[in-house]
Design a protein around this motif. Structure first.
Motif, PDB file in Angstrom:
ATOM      1  N   TYR A 204       0.838  -1.187   0.000  1.00  0.00           N
ATOM      2  CA  TYR A 204       0.000   0.000   0.000  1.00  0.00           C
ATOM      3  C   TYR A 204       0.878   1.244   0.000  1.00  0.00           C
ATOM      4  CZ  TYR A 204      -3.415  -3.466   1.560  1.00  0.00           C
ATOM      5  OH  TYR A 204      -4.199  -4.584   1.656  1.00  0.00           O
ATOM      6  N   ILE A 209      -2.783   4.009   3.514  1.00  0.00           N
ATOM      7  CA  ILE A 209      -2.745   3.491   4.885  1.00  0.00           C
ATOM      8  C   ILE A 209      -3.497   4.437   5.810  1.00  0.00           C
ATOM      9  CG2 ILE A 209      -1.253   2.934   6.837  1.00  0.00           C
ATOM     10  CD1 ILE A 209       0.841   2.022   4.829  1.00  0.00           C
ATOM     11  N   PRO A 307      -5.008  -2.277   4.593  1.00  0.00           N
ATOM     12  CA  PRO A 307      -4.382  -0.951   4.652  1.00  0.00           C
ATOM     13  C   PRO A 307      -4.656  -0.232   5.965  1.00  0.00           C
ATOM     14  CG  PRO A 307      -6.391  -0.865   3.345  1.00  0.00           C
ATOM     15  CD  PRO A 307      -6.187  -2.312   3.711  1.00  0.00           C
ATOM     16  N   ARG A 309      -4.593   0.402  10.159  1.00  0.00           N
ATOM     17  CA  ARG A 309      -3.737   0.215  11.327  1.00  0.00           C
ATOM     18  C   ARG A 309      -4.515   0.649  12.562  1.00  0.00           C
ATOM     19  NH1 ARG A 309      -1.851  -1.773   7.616  1.00  0.00           N
ATOM     20  NH2 ARG A 309       0.223  -1.576   6.679  1.00  0.00           N
ATOM     21  N   PRO A 314      -0.789  -3.420  12.406  1.00  0.00           N
ATOM     22  CA  PRO A 314      -1.514  -3.843  11.202  1.00  0.00           C
ATOM     23  C   PRO A 314      -2.735  -4.694  11.532  1.00  0.00           C
ATOM     24  CG  PRO A 314       0.840  -4.213  10.959  1.00  0.00           C
ATOM     25  CD  PRO A 314       0.615  -3.872  12.394  1.00  0.00           C
TER      26      PRO A 314
END
Length: 830
Positions: A204, A209, A307, A309, A314
């Motif tokens: 990504y 992200i 993508p 977080r 992650p």
């Protein structure tokens, strides 16, 4: 006490039964055909490639290095194809720079490790007598020692069970009264996991992200993720995303390896079907699987890094589901482009694969019990899919689900069960205020009146285990013949919190109701999955102020069924141990009445110095029935009530032994010829205090020829009110022939190694308070061994280990290593 054979472990005497004599003749012919004439020569360790790729860790004055040998390196070093026997050597080196001795716990590398001499004995046939002696010496010399003195180093091999891919284990060193853990993940050269070919940093762009908190990420996942994967061309709907893991890549990998999951090779063909599942046109970034080992079922887990977080961690999207080698009719049905709707519905109703929620439940329990779970919650993934109106993957394979998605926050460091935060409180839950659907309060009648009841806080647990006949009466089929033993459990939760029943506490390889149905279905025409699901615990949630009952389907344990019923919740863990007699076996210690062994005047309370002196003056070894010939060394001593003794061993997975009678002799003979496992095989009588053993236990391994077994006798001594026992333990590594008994078990001559295994086994299974060493056996060097009653040689440092048993589970870091040397008398027993 019943009459028992003598004098060694399971001798099959000719006068007992002519049939057993014939079996022995057949075995003799087979063994004689395997005699060899080759010499043995191993290669030098120095310069070996595995020594150049050591993984090194350091903690508290201990420097530990580890490496796993490849098949080629093993062959080059030993000259033996150990990988072909599913044996994988691990090289260890410990440099103790501290001022305190350290003890390596071999059990922590692999609970079912093989001893060095056992490996040599397994491979003796091609070699001459001198060649085998050289081979045995090489393996013994190059095995990893347990004790590393201060300021010194020790190195050697541990022979583990084969695991392809990354070799993961938590090595434990007992050092300065603590259990220091060194977690290793050792790559195996020649094996590349699929995720090693993924460039995660480039998946990504920076603007794709999104990092958020719990609330914002929940909203994103629910709106953006969708329910399911797609086919590579995006035209067909794949399986649902029913699991989310949160943690960095190495954290996810540790969790999987810690839980016994297998990696998938990047260039293998076993995951062709899995790689048809895609997210945004991308096949899974990582594929893990966990096999049952006793069948064709396995659980698969597909993971994609998303993508998103969560506070820098992650988020991984996952699919977890069962798979199985199907019969030809089911395979044909899955290959048809259009399947009649009634057949589709039937397939969903009966198929193990269609039951994705059971696989999901197993995943979070596996993470929880392997110490990898920090928090857990749930999200809504899709609308519920009922079993009678299934949804289909790629238009073919049907599935049904409640529509929920588990969310598991992973932990790098191992976590205890009661440290896991279960997100039930709507104000704290990732579910955004939508708690799990309440359990409907199923009530299932118990199979018998042999109920055991325990309480813990707001919980009242009742349980019962049916015999083979009782289980057949309830389910109208022979479940025991399929290695399925239902355990009836009733849970009453009088508290205000939602709790979770975890069947994995009863059996780490328990069967889901649909697995049990799948194993007992005679053909596709049998419609009986509902008979298991209607009696089983489907939802594991235990709502406040509720009562529910049903069956958990475990593997068969005859004799006494030992298990935990664990109910977990927010900041709480209710762990209750049960030991339930199951009719069907004639267990030897059932005939023992400890109160009748000694008169009141013979019982003596002793202090610790007196205890050491008394133990050292007791006989060095077991005797034959006449009390004339010495046998195996009495190398263990135990402190605890009879219940503590039985429960500690059964909690550790040791089995009771049957008395010697017609049926048990027949099962022993059949197992000996066929090489099968007979977990309750009787042991013959050996004598101490002029009587045969009071109880015997064994830990079965791959066949009846390979097992650890022990015998114990209660002494007249009491220490702080608890009975003191003395006993003998040895490791059977094969069967050999004697003039005295025709056949008998061959023991590993390194009896100290087996003694130390027992210490580690009880400590790791939380049945040990403390241990120390006393004398009394008398040392026998490797080059000057002593012999037992049937001529097997053994060598020893001359000590017996004294163990204080625990009736309640006790953590490994609470076990005390007591130095008893100040009380040693130097006496060797008669």
């Amino acid at each position: 006490m019943p009459t028992k054979l003598q004098p060694d472990s399971v001798p099959l005497r000719g006068e007992t039964c002519l049939m057993l004599r014939l079996f022995s003749v057949l075995l003799t012919l087979v063994m004689l055909a395997g005699c060899g004439t080759r010499p043995y020569q191993a290669n030098d360790l120095s310069g070996s490639a595995f020594l150049q790729r050591l993984t090194v860790q350091e903690r508290d004055g201990l420097v530990v290095s580890a490496s796993v040998l490849t098949a080629e390196e093993t062959m080059a070093l030993t000259g033996i194809d150990l990988y072909g026997q599913d044996i994988q050597p691990v090289w260890l080196e410990v440099n103790n720079t501290s001022d305190s001795r350290a003890r390596l716990v071999t059990w922590s590398v692999d609970r079912d490790y093989l001893s060095p001499i056992e490996v040599a004995y397994m491979n003796r046939k091609p070699y001459s007598k001198e060649g085998y002696a050289d081979m045995e010496r090489w393996f013994h010399t190059n095995g990893m020692p347990r004790v590393v003195p201060p300021g010194e180093s020790r190195s050697g091999l541990v022979f583990t069970n084969l695991k392809r891919g990354t070799k993961g284990f938590n090595l434990v060193m007992i050092h300065r009264r603590e259990a220091a853990q060194f977690t290793f993940f050792l790559p195996l050269p020649g094996f590349t996991p699929d995720f090693m070919n993924v460039d995660f940093a480039s998946l990504y762009s920076d603007d794709e992200i999104i990092d958020g908190d719990l609330s914002s990420i929940r909203e994103l996942v629910e709106k953006e993720l969708g329910c399911c994967a797609t086919s590579p061309d995006g035209a067909l709907e794949g399986g649902p995303f029913n699991a989310i893991l949160i943690g960095k890549g190495p954290t996810v990998r540790r969790a999987m390896l810690r839980g016994g999951w297998l990696e998938t090779s990047a260039d293998g063909n076993v995951a062709v079907v899995a790689r048809q599942q895609t997210y945004q046109g991308r096949r899974p970034d990582a594929i893990f699987s966990r096999e049952r080992g006793d069948g064709t079922e396995r659980i698969n887990l597909h993971l994609w890094m998303s993508p998103w977080r969560l506070e820098g961690e992650p988020l991984w999207m996952g699919q977890v589901y069962y798979s199985q080698a199907q019969g030809p009719l089911v395979e044909w049905m899955q290959d048809q482009p259009a399947i009649d709707s009634e057949i589709t519905q039937f397939f969903a109703q009966e198929s193990l694969i269609a039951d994705i929620d059971s696989a999901q439940r197993y995943l979070y329990q596996n993470l929880w019990y392997s110490g990898s779970l920090a928090k857990m919650g749930r999200l809504r993934a899709m609308d519920p899919v009922p079993v009678d109106a299934p949804r289909k993957v790629f238009g073919e394979t049907p599935y049904f689900t409640t529509g929920s998605r588990i969310v598991a926050f992973l932990s790098d460091e191992p976590r205890a069960l009661d440290e896991v935060v279960y997100l039930n409180d709507p104000s704290r839950s990732i579910t955004g205020g939508r708690p799990d659907a309440p359990f409907r309060g199923r009530q299932v009648l118990p199979p018998n009146e042999r109920l055991q009841i325990k309480k813990s806080g707001p919980l009242t647990i009742a349980t019962a285990v049916p015999s083979a006949d009782e289980a057949e009466a309830v389910f109208e089929m022979d479940l025991y013949a399929k290695n399925i033993q239902p355990v009836w459990v009733q849970i009453e939760n009088s508290g205000d919190d939602v709790l979770q029943l975890t069947p994995i506490g009863i059996d780490s390889a328990y069967f889901s109701p649909r697995e049990a149905a799948n194993r007992t279905r005679g053909d596709i025409g049998d419609d009986h999955a509902d008979s298991f699901e209607s009696r089983g615990h489907i939802s594991l949630a235990v709502p406040p102020h509720s009562i529910q009952s049903g069956y958990i389907f475990s593997r068969v344990d005859e004799g006494t069924k030992s298990f935990n019923i664990d109910v977990l919740g927010q900041d709480q863990a209710h762990l209750m141990s049960f030991f339930v007699p199951v009719p069907g076996l004639n267990i030897d210690h059932y005939d023992l009445n400890p109160d009748e062994l000694y008169d009141a005047g013979e019982i003596r309370e002793v202090t610790l110095p007196e205890l050491v002196a008394e133990l050292e003056s007791m006989p060095c070894c077991v005797r034959d029935a006449k009390g004339e010939e010495k046998g195996d060394p009495l190398n263990i001593a135990l402190i605890g009530n009879p219940a503590d003794l039985y429960y500690s061993f059964m909690r550790a997975g040791w089995d009771e032994t049957e008395t010697i009678y017609g049926a048990s002799l027949w099962k022993t003979a059949v197992s000996a010829v066929a090489g099968g496992r007979y977990r309750y095989s009787p042991v013959s009588a050996l004598y101490v205090f002029d009587r045969p053993q009071d109880a015997a236990f064994q830990r079965a391994r791959s066949s009846i020829h390979e097992r650890n077994h022990l015998r114990v006798w209660m002494t007249p001594l009491r220490f702080r009110g608890y009975p003191v026992w003395i006993g003998q333990i040895s490791r059977d590594i094969g069967v050999r022939f004697t003039r005295k008994t025709i056949t008998t078990h061959k023991i590993d001559p390194d009896v100290d190694e087996t003694r130390e295994f027992l210490v580690e086994d009880l400590a790791f299974t939380q049945g040990l308070k403390a241990f120390g060493y006393v004398g009394g056996v008398g040392d026998a060097a490797y080059d000057q061994p002593r012999g037992n009653l049937t001529g097997d040689p053994y060598f020893t440092d001359g000590r017996r280990v004294l163990m204080w048993l625990s009736s309640e589970p006790l953590g490994l870091d609470e076990v005390i290593w007591r130095d008893l040397s100040e009380h040693w008398t130097g006496v060797v027993g008669p």
